[in-house]
Design an enzyme around this catalytic site. Sequence first.
Site, short mmCIF file in Angstrom:
data_model
loop_
_atom_site.label_atom_id
_atom_site.label_comp_id
_atom_site.label_asym_id
_atom_site.label_seq_id
_atom_site.Cartn_x
_atom_site.Cartn_y
_atom_site.Cartn_z
N GLU A 369 3.03 0.36 -3.78
CA GLU A 369 2.71 1.68 -3.25
C GLU A 369 2.08 1.55 -1.85
O GLU A 369 0.43 1.04 -1.83
CB GLU A 369 2.30 2.47 -3.84
CG GLU A 369 3.50 2.97 -5.10
CD GLU A 369 3.00 2.06 -5.96
OE1 GLU A 369 3.72 1.58 -6.93
OE2 GLU A 369 2.38 1.74 -5.89
N TYR A 381 3.33 -5.48 5.56
CA TYR A 381 4.44 -5.70 3.99
C TYR A 381 5.50 -6.47 4.38
O TYR A 381 6.15 -6.85 4.10
CB TYR A 381 3.72 -4.79 2.74
CG TYR A 381 2.44 -4.77 2.38
CD1 TYR A 381 2.30 -5.55 1.82
CD2 TYR A 381 2.00 -3.03 2.91
CE1 TYR A 381 0.45 -5.10 0.84
CE2 TYR A 381 0.06 -3.47 1.52
CZ TYR A 381 -0.35 -4.11 1.23
OH TYR A 381 -0.98 -4.96 0.66
#
Length: 421
Positions: A369, A381
């Site tokens: 998350e 990411y």
Amino acid sequence: MTVSILALETSSSLCGVALLTQSDQELRVHALEHDATAEHAERLLPMVDQLLARQGMGRSQLTAVAFGQGPGGFTGLRVACGVAQGMAFALDIPVIPVPSLLAVAARDSAPVVPGLLHVIVQDARMDEVYLAAYRVVAGRQEAGFEWEPVQAPILLGSSQVGRWLEHAAAGLPPSDGRDPAIRVLGDALLAYPGLRRELEGKAGLAIGEPLRPDASAVARMALRAWHAGQAVAPELAAPLYVRDKVAYTTLERQQGAGGNPRAPEFQVSLEAMRTEHLDDVADIEQRVQSFPWSRGNFADGLHAGYGAWVARLAGRTMGFCMTMFAPDVAHVLVIAVAPEGQRRGIGGLLLAHCENEARARGLPAMVLEVRPSNLNALEFYKHKGYELLAMRKDYYPAAQGRREDACVMQKALADIQGESA
């Protein structure tokens, strides 16, 4: 009970064998040495037989065989490891690998000072050094102290040692000006006079002797390892190589590479997170997160068996990660890098390690998350192959008692082999 350990050390040009015997009455060490390059293979076994004959002992009376594990010369390391394994297999006894740089620390003639950081710099040729660091801590053994590894052996350019020491010193208590915080020793001080000149006179730093590992020191450290239950089966013994490669391949040179591969600025090592790391981990978390995990949260994660690792650089904890491996997916719970360690690839190294651990468990995907407001993390990411999977409403605490959503990101792992940061 009498313990008899045969020790072999061939990581440098010095070819040495030592026989240590310990009984209730006394401890004795006898050694033979020969200093010459490229003669280890032909001299080592005859020296073993000569030493045993002088002491009136047969091979069958040995308790274990120890060897200087390295780092050092490739050929010398293979010779010592191979001879130790062969003898141990034949005699059905264990092997004790001893890091050669630890043997240098053990040779230091200076008084043992708890807390003093011993930094070993050994000549690796090509203007490079092998560096490792150890600290003396209170121990349960007869000598009353143990050597705690602070920096596993790494390869650095000789010009990088000073900066490594500055970085290490930043994580130590300040010196009082009388007692040094760091002591440097090893034969790189002799091989590279410029390095010694650079280090002389630095505050909080003491210069030791230009020592090399020898078989007697390997034997003494092997005895400590024996009593600590650290002997291994012969098939598990292996040299400790640090240099990835000595020269570029022909193809690499044709593609424009020249000379020898450069040593990295510093090498980051990954270690399993342990209780003694928790203060460092909690401190980093406090410095980089608005709503950080507590030290107790990390302790609970360790107790629950989550996968957890720390990134260490120059003897300091610079980052960490914690991952839960569920039956169907791996979940990165938390990952962070200290501000002074960011943009050095540490975060990518930690993430890649979590992914490889997940692959090793046969898990098909990794999830995590991220706050939508954390644009740098989202970009990081995405660059690492993660895609937006879903949004979780009001997942994170936010300022003024409000909540913030979470971007749930996922990366498929099954078809990605051997990726690294």
